[in-house]
Structures are given as structure tokens and as C-alpha cells.
Design a protein around this motif. Structure first.
Motif, PDB file in Angstrom:
ATOM      1  N   MET A 167     -20.756 106.747  34.514  1.00  0.00           N
ATOM      2  CA  MET A 167     -21.962 106.635  35.310  1.00  0.00           C
ATOM      3  C   MET A 167     -22.811 107.893  35.093  1.00  0.00           C
ATOM      4  O   MET A 167     -22.283 109.013  35.143  1.00  0.00           O
ATOM      5  N   PRO A 168     -24.114 107.739  34.839  1.00  0.00           N
ATOM      6  CA  PRO A 168     -24.954 108.904  34.539  1.00  0.00           C
ATOM      7  C   PRO A 168     -25.223 109.756  35.775  1.00  0.00           C
ATOM      8  O   PRO A 168     -25.577 109.242  36.834  1.00  0.00           O
ATOM      9  N   MET A 169     -25.068 111.064  35.611  1.00  0.00           N
ATOM     10  CA  MET A 169     -25.301 112.035  36.666  1.00  0.00           C
ATOM     11  C   MET A 169     -26.376 113.016  36.188  1.00  0.00           C
ATOM     12  O   MET A 169     -26.313 113.510  35.061  1.00  0.00           O
ATOM     13  N   VAL A 170     -27.341 113.319  37.054  1.00  0.00           N
ATOM     14  CA  VAL A 170     -28.516 114.065  36.600  1.00  0.00           C
ATOM     15  C   VAL A 170     -28.492 115.547  36.966  1.00  0.00           C
ATOM     16  O   VAL A 170     -29.463 116.259  36.724  1.00  0.00           O
ATOM     17  N   GLY A 171     -27.391 116.027  37.525  1.00  0.00           N
ATOM     18  CA  GLY A 171     -27.360 117.449  37.827  1.00  0.00           C
ATOM     19  C   GLY A 171     -26.067 117.886  38.483  1.00  0.00           C
ATOM     20  O   GLY A 171     -25.200 117.081  38.824  1.00  0.00           O
ATOM     21  N   HIS A 172     -25.943 119.200  38.614  1.00  0.00           N
ATOM     22  CA  HIS A 172     -24.827 119.788  39.358  1.00  0.00           C
ATOM     23  C   HIS A 172     -25.218 121.175  39.847  1.00  0.00           C
ATOM     24  O   HIS A 172     -26.167 121.792  39.347  1.00  0.00           O
ATOM     25  N   LYS A 173     -24.505 121.661  40.826  1.00  0.00           N
ATOM     26  CA  LYS A 173     -24.763 122.992  41.358  1.00  0.00           C
ATOM     27  C   LYS A 173     -24.346 124.068  40.348  1.00  0.00           C
ATOM     28  O   LYS A 173     -23.543 123.826  39.448  1.00  0.00           O
ATOM     29  N   GLY A 174     -24.909 125.256  40.539  1.00  0.00           N
ATOM     30  CA  GLY A 174     -24.461 126.408  39.787  1.00  0.00           C
ATOM     31  C   GLY A 174     -23.239 127.018  40.442  1.00  0.00           C
ATOM     32  O   GLY A 174     -22.866 126.659  41.573  1.00  0.00           O
ATOM     33  N   GLN A 302     -25.951 100.317  31.694  1.00  0.00           N
ATOM     34  CA  GLN A 302     -25.893  98.991  32.313  1.00  0.00           C
ATOM     35  C   GLN A 302     -25.568  97.916  31.281  1.00  0.00           C
ATOM     36  O   GLN A 302     -24.808  96.979  31.565  1.00  0.00           O
ATOM     37  N   ALA A 303     -26.116  98.045  30.066  1.00  0.00           N
ATOM     38  CA  ALA A 303     -25.861  97.050  29.028  1.00  0.00           C
ATOM     39  C   ALA A 303     -24.384  97.007  28.643  1.00  0.00           C
ATOM     40  O   ALA A 303     -23.828  95.928  28.385  1.00  0.00           O
ATOM     41  N   VAL A 304     -23.737  98.155  28.605  1.00  0.00           N
ATOM     42  CA  VAL A 304     -22.338  98.216  28.172  1.00  0.00           C
ATOM     43  C   VAL A 304     -21.381  97.909  29.314  1.00  0.00           C
ATOM     44  O   VAL A 304     -20.423  97.153  29.144  1.00  0.00           O
ATOM     45  N   THR A 305     -21.614  98.481  30.484  1.00  0.00           N
ATOM     46  CA  THR A 305     -20.652  98.360  31.583  1.00  0.00           C
ATOM     47  C   THR A 305     -20.926  97.180  32.503  1.00  0.00           C
ATOM     48  O   THR A 305     -20.042  96.744  33.237  1.00  0.00           O
ATOM     49  N   GLY A 306     -22.177  96.684  32.503  1.00  0.00           N
ATOM     50  CA  GLY A 306     -22.543  95.623  33.432  1.00  0.00           C
ATOM     51  C   GLY A 306     -22.779  96.130  34.841  1.00  0.00           C
ATOM     52  O   GLY A 306     -23.033  95.342  35.756  1.00  0.00           O
ATOM     53  N   ARG A 307     -22.720  97.457  35.030  1.00  0.00           N
ATOM     54  CA  ARG A 307     -22.945  98.054  36.350  1.00  0.00           C
ATOM     55  C   ARG A 307     -24.289  98.772  36.362  1.00  0.00           C
ATOM     56  O   ARG A 307     -24.632  99.460  35.403  1.00  0.00           O
ATOM     57  N   ARG A 357     -13.552 103.200  25.286  1.00  0.00           N
ATOM     58  CA  ARG A 357     -14.267 102.310  24.349  1.00  0.00           C
ATOM     59  C   ARG A 357     -15.713 102.079  24.805  1.00  0.00           C
ATOM     60  O   ARG A 357     -16.636 102.057  23.987  1.00  0.00           O
ATOM     61  N   ASP A 358     -15.901 101.934  26.115  1.00  0.00           N
ATOM     62  CA  ASP A 358     -17.266 101.752  26.631  1.00  0.00           C
ATOM     63  C   ASP A 358     -18.118 102.995  26.377  1.00  0.00           C
ATOM     64  O   ASP A 358     -19.304 102.894  26.046  1.00  0.00           O
ATOM     65  N   ALA A 359     -17.523 104.170  26.538  1.00  0.00           N
ATOM     66  CA  ALA A 359     -18.277 105.407  26.310  1.00  0.00           C
ATOM     67  C   ALA A 359     -18.766 105.482  24.866  1.00  0.00           C
ATOM     68  O   ALA A 359     -19.920 105.850  24.618  1.00  0.00           O
ATOM     69  N   GLU A 360     -17.911 105.132  23.918  1.00  0.00           N
ATOM     70  CA  GLU A 360     -18.348 105.149  22.516  1.00  0.00           C
ATOM     71  C   GLU A 360     -19.537 104.212  22.318  1.00  0.00           C
ATOM     72  O   GLU A 360     -20.505 104.553  21.625  1.00  0.00           O
ATOM     73  N   LYS A 361     -19.495 103.044  22.936  1.00  0.00           N
ATOM     74  CA  LYS A 361     -20.595 102.086  22.805  1.00  0.00           C
ATOM     75  C   LYS A 361     -21.882 102.633  23.434  1.00  0.00           C
ATOM     76  O   LYS A 361     -22.969 102.451  22.893  1.00  0.00           O
ATOM     77  N   ILE A 362     -21.748 103.275  24.593  1.00  0.00           N
ATOM     78  CA  ILE A 362     -22.927 103.852  25.247  1.00  0.00           C
ATOM     79  C   ILE A 362     -23.542 104.932  24.363  1.00  0.00           C
ATOM     80  O   ILE A 362     -24.764 104.967  24.142  1.00  0.00           O
TER      81      ILE A 362
END
Length: 374
Positions: A167-174, A302-307, A357-362
Motif C-alpha cells: 500500500m502506498p505511503m506518502v511520508g514518515h516522521k523524522g 489498484q490494478a495489481v492488488t484489486g485494493r 509477486r504483486d510488488a514486482e508487478k507494481i
């Protein structure tokens, strides 16, 4: 190694003992360099220390889509493992081993995706850059070596393959980790009036740390900065006055909060009896979710995981992006990898085979979509 199956490659990587400390990532890095060179990527190993190294691999020219991951792992811990920690066993769809989730599966997935593109002969529509580091677990040490050596060119987008369950995450704390030290004068425990007790000075500092306020508005998605005292040490035996005490402080920061300002504020609050030195000092990472490239990332996931990914999500840990993002020119950055976040650093760590396997496809979709940014 001719087999580009990301699951098999994850098993190969897990088989290397790269527990940090001491790290000893060189053999693992050399294996990856061989895989990537054989597929047609340009590779350069950047050694540092004894048996330690980073790897930078490139394919094509032009604006760079960058992938990064580290190959060092944390120690096994004290609890006994039911699965061989370097065995890479697959049982019921789970690939077990230290580093399987954090984050050798992510490295294997983007290496496999890049090799597949290279062997296909398809034009990448720009440059694909793989930045594979050592020493991340102890404070982004390998990434800092690359930056200091000037080994990195400009990057135009960055994927950090840390564990996010794809799942894509757009940031994190320092992270700002500090060691606060108080000193005193030792004496016999039966005559404490002849000494100066560093533990009492530390106790007064601890009280101030417990009530410390950052006076900073929270980030709308990363929340408030935090401070935690993780370790306190004083004295060497019961019948002596301790002449030294240490307090290890873990501060997590948000983009608006300067680490220099935090250190200055703490120095004033704690006073002259406390000396501080940094253990880890890496800034927060944030990319505006409306970024055009992130739309492609969300579409690929979304295309690869369906989520359908959450529009704005972040991770609690820090990554090499803290060091790499500024060095690459502040490109849009996403944390996105196959590992299970809750399994990081755990006994009997595992990653789901299907997620690898899904990560490689993404990642392959992101490489293909990169052409539209040229």
C-alpha cells in the motif's frame, strides 16, 4: 543467478547473514551486482568499512525513476525461532527468515522488475536507478556514505520498498536520537557527601523531559512530534556514587520542525548540567498526495492488488529516504513494499509470497508508466 523469480531471489537474499551490527553486507551486494550486470544494468559497488558496501545500478538515460532498499537486518533477538532465520522456508504461502519483510523481499521485487525490463530490450523512457544500501538499521549509514561520496545523480521520483503490504505511503516522521550525559564525582557509597551523584542530575533531567513541550502545530497527517526516553544508565556498582549517567532520547519530528531548533530548545530546558550528542539525525519525509506521479503509483497498486489505496497514509518508522530524498533533489517519494509492517524485527519474521509477486508487478508497471513523464 539466471532465475529472475522475485520469490527465489528473496530466498537467496535471506540466506545471507547481514545482521547489523556488524552488517557484513558486501557478499550480498556482490551477488546482486552480478544479477543486475548479467541482465544489462550498469552497476557500481561503493565499499565502506570492513565487508560493507552499497550498490548503485542504472538502466537507460534521462530523468530517473529511483528505487531504494537496504540489505542489512536487525539481530535475531533473544526468543528462539521456530523457523530457520536464514533458511527462506516457504510454508503456507509465507516466506520465513530475518529480513524477509524488512526488507529483502522489496529489494528482490524491484531488482527482478528492473532485470526483466533490461532483458526485454524495451526502452525505459528515461533512467531506472536502483540504490541498494547497507547500514540502514543503525541510522541510514550506507545512504549517508553514498551522499558524502557524491555517488548519486538527480532523481525525479523515488520508491522506497520498505514493508507496507503493497500500500502506498506518502511520508514518515523524522528521527532525532540524542544521548544526554550528566557527570559527577565518584565516592564511596557510605560517604556520598564526598561525591557528586550524576544519577540525581539525570533524574532532574528526566523530569524535565517528561513534561517537554515542542510548541509546534501538528502536521495534518503525520500528527504531533513525540519524545520518548528509551534507556537510562548510571553507576557501575551499588556502593559507589555514580560519576556518569546517560539518557537516550528518541524524538520523532514533523516536516515543519527543525532538528536544530529542537536541540536548542532542549539545551535550554535541561541546562548546563546536561551535555547532548546526536545518535541519529534524519529529517521527515513528505510528498503532497496530489502529485501527478503518485496518481500513477495509486493506479498501479489498484490494478495489481484489486485494493483501492487510502488517499493519504504514512508509516511510523523512518527510511533511507530521509537521506536520499534531499540528495536526489527532493523528488516525489512513496514508501511501497511487499513486507508485512507488523512482522518487521519480529521473531519468525515472514513475508507473504503473493505480496512479493504483486510488488514486482507494481514496480514493473511504474517503470512502464515512467515513459509518460519523459
Amino acid at each position: 543467478m539466471s532465475d529472475l523469480d522475485p520469490v527465489r531471489l528473496t530466498q537467496e537474499l535471506v540466506a545471507f547473514d547481514t545482521i547489523n551490527p556488524p552488517g557484513q553486507e558486501l557478499a550480498c551486494i556482490e551477488m546482486l551486482a552480478g544479477v543486475l550486470s548479467e541482465a544489462g544494468l550498469q552497476t557500481k559497488i561503493h565499499g565502506f568499512g570492513e565487508s560493507r558496501a552499497n550498490l548503485v545500478a542504472t538502466l537507460g538515460e534521462g530523468p530517473a525513476l529511483c528505487f531504494t532498499g537496504h540489505v542489512d537486518t536487525v539481530p535475531l533477538g533473544n526468543a528462539p525461532w521456530q523457523r530457520a532465520p536464514f533458511g527462506g522456508e516457504i510454508i503456507d504461502g509465507r516466506l520465513y527468515g530475518r529480513g524477509s519483510t524488512d526488507m529483502k523481499s522489496g529489494v528482490a521485487a524491484f531488482v527482478s522488475a528492473a532485470c526483466a525490463v533490461a532483458r526485454s530490450g524495451r526502452k525505459t523512457g528515461g533512467c531506472i536507478t536502483l540504490i541498494i544500501t547497507a547500514g540502514e538499521e543503525t541510522g541510514c549509514d550506507g545512504a549517508k556514505v553514498l551522499v558524502k561520496a557524491g555517488a548519486l545523480k538527480k532523481g525525479d521520483a523515488l520508491v522506497v520498498a520498505e514493508p507496507t503490504s503493497n500500500m502506498p505511503m506518502v511520508g514518515h516522521k523524522g528521527a532525532l536520537w540524542l544521548r544526554a550525559v550528566t557527570t559527577g564525582v565518584t565516592a564511596h557509597g557510605s560517604m556520598p557527601h564526598l561525591g557528586v551523584n550524576a544519577a540525581y542530575k539525570a533524574a532532574r533531567a528526566l523530569h524535565k523531559l517528561e513534561s517537554f513541550e515542542f510548541n509546534e502545530a501538528p502536521h495534518p497527517h503525520l500528527g504531533r512530534p513525540t519524545l520518548n526516553v528509551g534507556a537510562v544508565r548510571a553507576g557501575i556498582n551499588v556502593n559507589s556514587v555514580p560519576d556518569r549517567a546517560e539518557i537516550d532520547i528518541d524524538i520523532r519530528t514533523i516536516p515543519s520542525l527543525s532538528h536544530a531548533r529542537v536541540k536548542e530548545h532542549l539545551a535550554v530546558e535541561l541546562g548546563e548540567d546536561v551535555a547532548m550528542s546526536p545518535l541519529v539525525d534524519v529529517p521527515a519525509v513528505w510528498t503532497e498526495p496530489k502529485n501527478v506521479w503518485l496518481a500513477d503509483v495509486f493506479t498501479a497498486v489498484q490494478a495489481v492488488t484489486g485494493r483501492e489505496p487510502l488517499p493519504i497514509a504514512t508509516v511510523p518508522y523512518f527510511t533511507d529516504a530521509s537521506v536520499l530524498k534531499p540528495a536526489l533533489g527532493e523528488p516525489p517519494t512513496v514508501v511501497l513494499g511487499p513486507g508485512e509492517p507488523g512482522m518487521a524485527h519480529q521473531t519468525d519474521e515472514y513475508c507473504l509470497v503473493d505480496s512479493i509477486r504483486d510488488a514486482e508487478k507494481i514496480y514493473a508497471r511504474l517503470i512502464d508508466a515512467w515513459r509518460r513523464f519523459m
